[in-house]
Design a protein around this motif. Structure first.
Motif: not given
Length: 271
Positions: A22-49
């Protein structure tokens, strides 16, 4: 209660609860309406893990070396090598982001920058790349600053490896074996001579020889990760200044010139 497949329908703890999904999958908060921002966020979050796990393994490996438990340390260092393979491959996914697509999400990043990653700095410190000035970026976050300061002032993985060589009877100078851990490590001729002796008689010093090769592999893969990072940045933003005012490509290129374990590379020329 279980279904026909034997899966508990009312377990004491569910798969999602155990993993905190619940916490991990709700931790993505895009700040724009651009489709590709989700990719950018998840790649960096996964790298941090992955970095969190790497730090967990390397701190434990360092402590095992300090306790003369080389088999345990070698297993942990080898695991980090496999983690690094995953992190290297993640750049291939991020590289699907084109310059135009990144340009549309870049304003949403504000002043955030990978240079601010405190876990990346922890990795640097535990591997031996000490730089007290790097703490300034984290002065506004006391908890993070304290954690980084503790690692800065502790022996690195390589420091403990050299102290192990000293305990095994190699002529490691006291200025190396008991140095100021917060300062950058300076290569030493006596250390190179010790590794050279090990490489010339691997059967006699097999566990130390294995440790040396595991460290070289660690350095090699970390440099591969840095190189893939550099080439991905070059592909997407070219030579522009990075977000948060970082030097971008120039900073990444300079990082490629450093080695965590300099004598282990230099000794190859001497063999």
């Amino acid at each position: 209660m279980a279904d026909e497949a034997g899966v508990h329908l009312r377990p004491d703890i569910s798969y999602g609860e155990y993993l905190g999904l619940d916490q991990i999958l709700s931790a993505q908060h895009p700040r724009s309406d651009q489709h590709d921002e989700m990719l950018f966020i998840i790649i960096h979050q996964a790298s941090e893990l992955w970095m969190k796990l790497s730090i967990h393994e390397l701190v434990a490996a360092r402590d095992r070396i300090a306790a003369d438990d080389l088999p345990g340390a070698l297993k942990m260092i080898a695991r980090v090598g496999r983690i690094q393979t995953q992190m290297i491959q993640s750049w291939d996914v991020l590289a699907t982001l084109t310059p135009s697509e990144y340009g549309r999400i870049r304003p949403a990043l504000g002043q955030s920058s990978g240079f601010q990653s405190f876990q990346y700095r922890q990795l640097d410190f535990i591997l031996g790349s000490k730089n007290p000035a790097a703490l300034r970026v984290h002065e506004g976050t006391p908890r993070v600053h304290a954690a980084l300061t503790a690692i800065l002032n502790s022996p690195s993985l390589y420091d403990e490896a050299l102290r192990l060589l000293s305990r095994r009877g190699f002529a490691i100078p006291p200025a190396v074996a008991e140095r100021d851990w917060a300062l950058p490590y300076a290569p030493d001729a006596a250390v190179e001579a010790a590794w050279l002796a090990i490489y010339r008689e691997p059967d006699r010093y097999w566990d130390l020889y294995e440790l040396a090769e595991k460290l070289v592999d660690l350095d090699y893969r970390f440099q591969q990760w840095r190189f893939s990072h550099l080439k991905t940045v070059e592909r997407i933003i070219g030579r522009k200044t990075g977000t948060g005012g970082s030097a971008g490509l120039g900073y990444l290129a300079r990082a490629l010139e450093t080695s965590f374990f300099p004598e282990l590379l230099k000794v190859r020329t001497s063999l």
